[in-house]
Scaffold this active site. Sequence first.
Site, mmCIF file in Angstrom:
data_model
loop_
_atom_site.group_PDB
_atom_site.id
_atom_site.type_symbol
_atom_site.label_atom_id
_atom_site.label_comp_id
_atom_site.label_asym_id
_atom_site.label_seq_id
_atom_site.Cartn_x
_atom_site.Cartn_y
_atom_site.Cartn_z
ATOM 1 N N ARG A 2 0.827 -1.189 0.000
ATOM 2 C CA ARG A 2 0.000 0.000 0.000
ATOM 3 C C ARG A 2 0.865 1.243 0.000
ATOM 4 O O ARG A 2 1.875 1.310 0.653
ATOM 5 C CB ARG A 2 -0.874 0.054 1.247
ATOM 6 C CG ARG A 2 -1.894 -1.022 1.290
ATOM 7 C CD ARG A 2 -2.586 -1.028 2.595
ATOM 8 N NE ARG A 2 -1.677 -1.132 3.718
ATOM 9 C CZ ARG A 2 -0.974 -2.206 4.008
ATOM 10 N NH1 ARG A 2 -1.050 -3.262 3.249
ATOM 11 N NH2 ARG A 2 -0.177 -2.243 5.036
ATOM 12 N N ASP A 51 -8.836 5.669 -1.621
ATOM 13 C CA ASP A 51 -8.607 5.728 -0.174
ATOM 14 C C ASP A 51 -9.815 5.148 0.549
ATOM 15 O O ASP A 51 -10.923 5.122 -0.006
ATOM 16 C CB ASP A 51 -8.352 7.165 0.308
ATOM 17 C CG ASP A 51 -7.719 7.158 1.695
ATOM 18 O OD1 ASP A 51 -6.497 7.077 1.800
ATOM 19 O OD2 ASP A 51 -8.472 7.181 2.695
HETATM 20 O O1 CP3 Z 1 -0.784 2.108 -2.667
HETATM 21 C C1 CP3 Z 1 -1.664 2.945 -2.920
HETATM 22 O O2 CP3 Z 1 -1.430 4.114 -3.203
HETATM 23 C C2 CP3 Z 1 -3.073 2.430 -2.893
HETATM 24 C C3 CP3 Z 1 -4.046 3.375 -2.488
HETATM 25 C C4 CP3 Z 1 -4.323 3.568 -1.021
HETATM 26 C C5 CP3 Z 1 -4.269 4.848 -0.379
HETATM 27 N N1 CP3 Z 1 -4.794 4.712 0.864
HETATM 28 C C6 CP3 Z 1 -3.805 6.109 -0.990
HETATM 29 C C7 CP3 Z 1 -3.223 7.115 -0.084
HETATM 30 C C8 CP3 Z 1 -4.805 2.653 -0.106
HETATM 31 C C9 CP3 Z 1 -4.993 1.162 -0.266
HETATM 32 C C10 CP3 Z 1 -5.111 3.394 1.081
HETATM 33 C C11 CP3 Z 1 -5.754 2.770 2.244
HETATM 34 C C12 CP3 Z 1 -5.844 3.519 3.500
HETATM 35 N N2 CP3 Z 1 -6.057 4.855 3.705
HETATM 36 C C13 CP3 Z 1 -5.808 2.893 4.752
HETATM 37 C C14 CP3 Z 1 -5.721 1.405 4.963
HETATM 38 C C15 CP3 Z 1 -4.366 0.868 4.762
HETATM 39 C C16 CP3 Z 1 -3.394 1.223 5.844
HETATM 40 O O3 CP3 Z 1 -2.447 1.936 5.539
HETATM 41 O O4 CP3 Z 1 -3.597 0.765 6.974
HETATM 42 C C17 CP3 Z 1 -5.940 3.884 5.737
HETATM 43 C C18 CP3 Z 1 -5.914 3.686 7.220
HETATM 44 C C19 CP3 Z 1 -6.119 5.122 5.054
HETATM 45 C C20 CP3 Z 1 -6.316 6.478 5.633
HETATM 46 C C21 CP3 Z 1 -5.183 7.358 5.237
HETATM 47 N N3 CP3 Z 1 -5.100 8.005 4.006
HETATM 48 C C22 CP3 Z 1 -3.982 7.599 5.942
HETATM 49 C C23 CP3 Z 1 -3.659 7.083 7.325
HETATM 50 C C24 CP3 Z 1 -3.175 8.413 5.109
HETATM 51 C C25 CP3 Z 1 -1.752 8.859 5.356
HETATM 52 C C26 CP3 Z 1 -1.585 10.279 5.736
HETATM 53 C C27 CP3 Z 1 -0.137 10.700 5.455
HETATM 54 O O5 CP3 Z 1 0.041 11.556 4.587
HETATM 55 O O6 CP3 Z 1 0.753 10.136 6.070
HETATM 56 C C28 CP3 Z 1 -3.897 8.643 3.911
HETATM 57 C C29 CP3 Z 1 -3.427 9.415 2.751
HETATM 58 C C30 CP3 Z 1 -3.026 8.589 1.581
HETATM 59 N N4 CP3 Z 1 -3.865 7.677 0.994
HETATM 60 C C31 CP3 Z 1 -1.795 8.628 0.847
HETATM 61 C C32 CP3 Z 1 -1.928 7.714 -0.210
HETATM 62 C C33 CP3 Z 1 -0.936 7.444 -1.307
HETATM 63 C C34 CP3 Z 1 -0.574 9.500 1.136
HETATM 64 C C35 CP3 Z 1 -0.773 10.939 1.108
HETATM 65 C C36 CP3 Z 1 -0.854 11.660 -0.222
HETATM 66 O O7 CP3 Z 1 -0.287 11.273 -1.275
HETATM 67 O O8 CP3 Z 1 -1.486 12.717 -0.188
#
Ligand code: CP3
Length: 320
Positions: A2, A51
């Site tokens: 992920r 997401d």
């Molecule tokens: O690999 C991939 O890019 C697949 C897509 C994907 C994203 N989020 C894109 C994303 C997937 C499968 C997720 C799942 C997700 N989102 C989960 C479950 C998986 C896990 O990690 O436990 C959870 C808890 C979330 C909620 C969420 N969204 C979090 C905790 C964050 C991180 C915040 C940060 O910036 O540290 C996000 C943002 C996010 N979703 C990013 C991505 C690529 C990173 C931030 C960005 O690019 O803006």
Amino acid sequence: MRQAGRSLPEYRALRKEGSILEAIKKPDISTEITLQPIRRYGVDAAILFSDIVVPVHAIGFGVEIEPGIGPVAADPFRSSDDLKRLRNLNPELDTPYVLDTIKGCIEELEIPLIGFAGGPFTVASYLIEGGPSRSYQKTKALMFSDRKLWDSLMERLTDITIQSLLSQVEAGVSAIQLFDSWAGSLSPSQYESFVFPYSQKVFDILGETGVPRIHFGVGTGELLSLMSDVGADVVGVDWRVPIDTARERIGSRKAVQGNLDPAILGGSWSSIESEIITIMKKIGGKPGHIFNLGHGVTPDVNPDVLLRVVELVHDFRLET
Ligand code: CP3
């Protein structure tokens, strides 16, 4: 892996500043972002760029994703009045961009595409806490003060999760993954009473589609046998549980996915290599293991290290 994409310069270039939720709404951008790590790494499956909060955002609950923080709700879920903010999801109207991204990816991909949703508990925790949490105090306060409201909230989120996953299967994904990322904050009895019946319903209904179902959470060592019984075909584990112990808890009729600690990817190659070999030896060449990281890739990971990880796993053979 992920969020494998977010350590890539080509991801940052395409994604630019601004909300990730806006990027997800553009199928051409989301398709390209889904494909970027596939081109680099030669992994065996792709995961959709989306997401877990996309469905609740799309129906207008009021959830955004703050860079570096994660999902936040300015006006969190507090009372039965808030149930009105959780109407059913109509995927064709509410999240057409997700379906278009899936179709766009499938046209390009020669490997399976994994669709996904958040587990009802994990999504509920964001709506109730208003953002990421360490203790899940507000979520547990609701569970233990108003069982009826908890059940109504979980029923709403379960339906929304099912509607989203079914639409992804219909659009063509080859497997689905339910991320109940923060379920590890619960004791086994809390999980069994407050979460199990809802996740079970998701897996039961998705079972009718015939696609493989993957289930994952962080810090779920003590929950693994329950998370296996809930109905998935594959159970993902983080690095806190040795993979052979996880395999025993999950049972031999399911596949196990995991579990390299992503935080060691900044360490020396010899330590990374030895950790990978330990995992492969512990699983002992038995079928039903999907090698994966125990959680997502952090943005500072060097893409060349990830490429070496994939190559080592692909080339690994047990000595006989
Ligand atoms: O690999 C991939 O890019 C697949 C897509 C994907 C994203 N989020 C894109 C994303 C997937 C499968 C997720 C799942 C997700 N989102 C989960 C479950 C998986 C896990 O990690 O436990 C959870 C808890 C979330 C909620 C969420 N969204 C979090 C905790 C964050 C991180 C915040 C940060 O910036 O540290 C996000 C943002 C996010 N979703 C990013 C991505 C690529 C990173 C931030 C960005 O690019 O803006």
